[in-house]
Motif scaffolding. Structure first.
Motif, PDB file in Angstrom:
ATOM      1  N   GLY A 294       0.799  -1.218   0.000  1.00 62.86           N
ATOM      2  CA  GLY A 294       0.000   0.000   0.000  1.00 62.86           C
ATOM      3  C   GLY A 294       0.829   1.264   0.000  1.00 62.86           C
ATOM      4  O   GLY A 294       2.060   1.237  -0.120  1.00 62.86           O
ATOM      5  N   GLN A 295       0.142   2.391   0.174  1.00 61.14           N
ATOM      6  CA  GLN A 295       0.805   3.701   0.103  1.00 61.14           C
ATOM      7  C   GLN A 295       1.933   3.814   1.129  1.00 61.14           C
ATOM      8  O   GLN A 295       3.032   4.261   0.804  1.00 61.14           O
ATOM      9  N   ILE A 296       1.674   3.406   2.359  1.00 55.93           N
ATOM     10  CA  ILE A 296       2.716   3.485   3.388  1.00 55.93           C
ATOM     11  C   ILE A 296       3.659   2.296   3.288  1.00 55.93           C
ATOM     12  O   ILE A 296       4.884   2.434   3.410  1.00 55.93           O
ATOM     13  N   GLY A 297       3.094   1.117   3.043  1.00 58.76           N
ATOM     14  CA  GLY A 297       3.866  -0.123   3.104  1.00 58.76           C
ATOM     15  C   GLY A 297       5.090  -0.129   2.214  1.00 58.76           C
ATOM     16  O   GLY A 297       6.191  -0.491   2.642  1.00 58.76           O
TER      17      GLY A 297
ATOM     18  N   GLY B 287      -3.481  12.878   7.017  1.00 57.81           N
ATOM     19  CA  GLY B 287      -3.485  12.439   5.620  1.00 57.81           C
ATOM     20  C   GLY B 287      -2.061  12.423   5.088  1.00 57.81           C
ATOM     21  O   GLY B 287      -1.335  13.399   5.249  1.00 57.81           O
ATOM     22  N   LEU B 288      -1.663  11.317   4.452  1.00 58.65           N
ATOM     23  CA  LEU B 288      -0.272  11.190   4.019  1.00 58.65           C
ATOM     24  C   LEU B 288      -0.144  11.434   2.518  1.00 58.65           C
ATOM     25  O   LEU B 288      -0.985  10.989   1.729  1.00 58.65           O
ATOM     26  N   ILE B 289       0.938  12.137   2.168  1.00 58.24           N
ATOM     27  CA  ILE B 289       1.129  12.555   0.782  1.00 58.24           C
ATOM     28  C   ILE B 289       2.432  11.977   0.264  1.00 58.24           C
ATOM     29  O   ILE B 289       3.484  12.149   0.886  1.00 58.24           O
TER      30      ILE B 289
ATOM     31  N   SER C 154     -13.637   2.082  13.855  1.00 58.79           N
ATOM     32  CA  SER C 154     -12.722   0.926  13.987  1.00 58.79           C
ATOM     33  C   SER C 154     -11.362   1.374  14.538  1.00 58.79           C
ATOM     34  O   SER C 154     -10.745   0.664  15.328  1.00 58.79           O
ATOM     35  N   LYS C 155     -10.904   2.555  14.147  1.00 59.30           N
ATOM     36  CA  LYS C 155      -9.607   3.031  14.656  1.00 59.30           C
ATOM     37  C   LYS C 155      -9.713   3.368  16.154  1.00 59.30           C
ATOM     38  O   LYS C 155      -8.795   3.068  16.921  1.00 59.30           O
ATOM     39  N   LEU C 156     -10.820   3.999  16.545  1.00 53.97           N
ATOM     40  CA  LEU C 156     -10.952   4.337  17.969  1.00 53.97           C
ATOM     41  C   LEU C 156     -11.043   3.058  18.806  1.00 53.97           C
ATOM     42  O   LEU C 156     -10.375   2.929  19.848  1.00 53.97           O
TER      43      LEU C 156
ATOM     44  N   VAL D 180     -17.261   4.492   9.709  1.00 54.19           N
ATOM     45  CA  VAL D 180     -16.933   3.148  10.188  1.00 54.19           C
ATOM     46  C   VAL D 180     -15.421   3.022  10.374  1.00 54.19           C
ATOM     47  O   VAL D 180     -14.939   2.356  11.301  1.00 54.19           O
ATOM     48  N   TYR D 181     -14.678   3.707   9.514  1.00 52.74           N
ATOM     49  CA  TYR D 181     -13.214   3.697   9.625  1.00 52.74           C
ATOM     50  C   TYR D 181     -12.774   4.296  10.964  1.00 52.74           C
ATOM     51  O   TYR D 181     -11.987   3.709  11.706  1.00 52.74           O
ATOM     52  N   GLY D 182     -13.327   5.469  11.285  1.00 49.42           N
ATOM     53  CA  GLY D 182     -12.973   6.143  12.541  1.00 49.42           C
ATOM     54  C   GLY D 182     -13.390   5.318  13.749  1.00 49.42           C
ATOM     55  O   GLY D 182     -12.652   5.230  14.740  1.00 49.42           O
TER      56      GLY D 182
ATOM     57  N   SER E 298       4.575  -8.431   3.250  1.00 41.52           N
ATOM     58  CA  SER E 298       3.445  -9.323   3.003  1.00 41.52           C
ATOM     59  C   SER E 298       2.211  -8.496   2.690  1.00 41.52           C
ATOM     60  O   SER E 298       2.081  -7.341   3.141  1.00 41.52           O
ATOM     61  N   ASP E 299       1.321  -9.093   1.920  1.00 45.42           N
ATOM     62  CA  ASP E 299       0.098  -8.393   1.522  1.00 45.42           C
ATOM     63  C   ASP E 299      -0.855  -9.455   0.999  1.00 45.42           C
ATOM     64  O   ASP E 299      -0.437 -10.554   0.629  1.00 45.42           O
ATOM     65  N   ILE E 300      -2.133  -9.095   0.912  1.00 43.43           N
ATOM     66  CA  ILE E 300      -3.116 -10.037   0.357  1.00 43.43           C
ATOM     67  C   ILE E 300      -2.854 -10.263  -1.137  1.00 43.43           C
ATOM     68  O   ILE E 300      -3.272 -11.269  -1.700  1.00 43.43           O
TER      69      ILE E 300
ATOM     70  N   LEU F  26      -0.232 -12.929   2.064  1.00 45.26           N
ATOM     71  CA  LEU F  26      -0.881 -13.209   3.357  1.00 45.26           C
ATOM     72  C   LEU F  26      -2.164 -12.400   3.492  1.00 45.26           C
ATOM     73  O   LEU F  26      -2.148 -11.173   3.355  1.00 45.26           O
ATOM     74  N   ASP F  27      -3.263 -13.106   3.765  1.00 47.35           N
ATOM     75  CA  ASP F  27      -4.500 -12.434   4.147  1.00 47.35           C
ATOM     76  C   ASP F  27      -4.477 -12.352   5.673  1.00 47.35           C
ATOM     77  O   ASP F  27      -4.455 -13.386   6.346  1.00 47.35           O
ATOM     78  N   ILE F  28      -4.508 -11.136   6.203  1.00 50.23           N
ATOM     79  CA  ILE F  28      -4.364 -10.978   7.658  1.00 50.23           C
ATOM     80  C   ILE F  28      -5.498 -11.661   8.421  1.00 50.23           C
ATOM     81  O   ILE F  28      -5.370 -11.958   9.617  1.00 50.23           O
ATOM     82  N   MET F  29      -6.608 -11.954   7.739  1.00 49.07           N
ATOM     83  CA  MET F  29      -7.716 -12.660   8.404  1.00 49.07           C
ATOM     84  C   MET F  29      -7.391 -14.149   8.568  1.00 49.07           C
ATOM     85  O   MET F  29      -8.092 -14.853   9.299  1.00 49.07           O
TER      86      MET F  29
END
Ligand code: NAD
Ligand code: AKB
Length: 334
Positions: free
Chosen positions: A32-35, A192-194, A166-168, A162-164, A54-56, A72-75
């Motif tokens: 992903g963007q950060i990974g 937000g990352l650029i 789940s993060k909280l 839903v994102y927020g 690793s990634d799906i 790897l699927d983290i689930m």
């Protein structure tokens, strides 16, 4: 040392040190963007064979093909455990998640992925299979009842996405696993990352990357947020440095086990477009707010990160002028 000869003691010490040196770091969600950027930086620091990406996704992206890759699927907890055991993984950076905009179209799935992935990794540490976890939270933990400017670390938090949510919830679980089971989990509320090395993955702040893609193609950009929507942002090099710094400091310096506020810079689309035009010349932007506007409106304008500054000496480096210059150059070279 009582029952060992000096030689035996010395050999056991060497084996212990070598075993530590060989233990691996696993990055989950590495495509992903950060990974991508985190894997590259960790490999620079610790060696390419030490950092497992690793990634799906089945195929490893070229950018991180300089070291080991595992699909790897983290689930899939069994596969996660066998990768950790087979490769003597001791640290995990868990990045796999659905981001704010995408999560709104699959709320139940987003909750399951964002929470189950975290539980799988927290349990590994609880059972002493790994020593240390990095798990990112987000400014999305705040909501429209939080103070909008210089949002403090400890304040009202009523996220509406839903994102927020789940993060909280994830933050609360991180603190719980630390307090109850001594799990060494460390976390940052990224803004937000650029970045330009890999595309963003479905967030509300993605406009601040998309705008550059259009600018270097000499095309006009239609922004899905209004011109005055000010949000906390950060350039990727600062975010990667913060991530590695928080993982490297001694445990005693980590006083917050939910997640640290982290500030970079704050701007709105109009200010960003103006700086792009200043550096590149004529640039056209129009505004057509969509469903992401209400998400952005519920998030802070700016963040107070005094605890990160005090506890582990956090300091942001990249300002708007440098960010725009780096993005324009980086994307032009691609
Ligand atoms: P991204 O969407 O770019 O990358 C996520 C990666 O996870 C993708 O490569 C995807 O293939 C992978 N993935 C998805 N489902 C998976 C699964 N089941 N198993 C394994 N891998 C899976 O996201 P990102 O921007 O790199 O964000 C990484 C983390 O940082 C997320 O937790 C996100 O919430 C957090 N964060 C990001 C930002 C940002 O601006 N990028 C800001 C705040 C927080
Ligand atoms: C998103 O917009 O969803 C992310 C974030 C700030 O968490 N970039």
């Amino acid at each position: 040392m009582t029952n060992l000869s000096f030689d035996d003691y010395f050999i056991s010490k060497v084996i212990f040190v070598e075993t530590l040196a060989m233990s691996k770091i696993l990055v989950i969600g590495a495509c992903g963007q950060i990974g991508i950027e985190l894997v590259l930086e960790l490999r620079k620091l610790y060696g390419s064979q030490t950092v497992l990406a690793s990634d799906i996704k089945d195929i490893c992206p070229k950018a991180i093909a300089n070291g080991p890759y595992h699909s790897l699927d983290i689930m899939d907890n069994n596969r996660l455990e066998s990768i950790v055991e087979d490769h003597d993984v001791k640290q995990v950076y868990l990045l796999a998640a659905l981001l704010s905009a995408t999560a709104e179209s699959k709320p139940r799935f987003a909750w399951d992925l964002n929470m189950e992935g975290l539980f799988n990794v927290l349990e590994l540490a609880k059972n002493n299979k790994i020593n240390k976890i990095f798990w990112p939270s987000s400014i999305a933990v705040f909501g429209s009842n939080s103070p909008m400017n210089q949002t403090p670390q400890h304040t009202t938090m009523e996220p509406s996405t839903v994102y927020g949510i789940s993060k909280l919830a994830g933050e609360r679980w991180c603190e719980y696993y630390h307090n109850k089971y001594g799990v060494d989990v460390r976390s940052i509320r990224y803004p937000g990352l650029i970045s330009y090395k890999s595309a963003p993955g479905g967030g509300t702040t993605d406009y601040a990357v998309d705008i550059f893609v259009k600018a270097v193609a000499d095309e006009a950009y239609t922004c899905y947020l209004s011109e005055d929507t000010k949000l906390p942002m950060m350039y990727m090099s600062d975010a990667i440095r913060a991530t590695i710094e928080i993982m490297e400091v001694p445990t005693s310096q980590i006083k917050i086990r939910s997640s640290y506020n982290l500030a970079g810079l704050s701007f709105n689309p109009k200010e960003l477009a103006t700086e792009i035009e200043k550096q590149r010349g004529d640039f056209k932007i129009t505004y057509a707010p969509d469903f992401r506007q209400s998400i952005a409106d519920s998030w802070p304008n700016s963040i107070d990160d005094k605890y990160a500054q005090t506890d582990w000496n956090w300091e942001n480096r990249i300002n708007l002028k440098t960010l725009v210059s780096e993005m324009l150059h980086g994307l032009s070279e691609d």
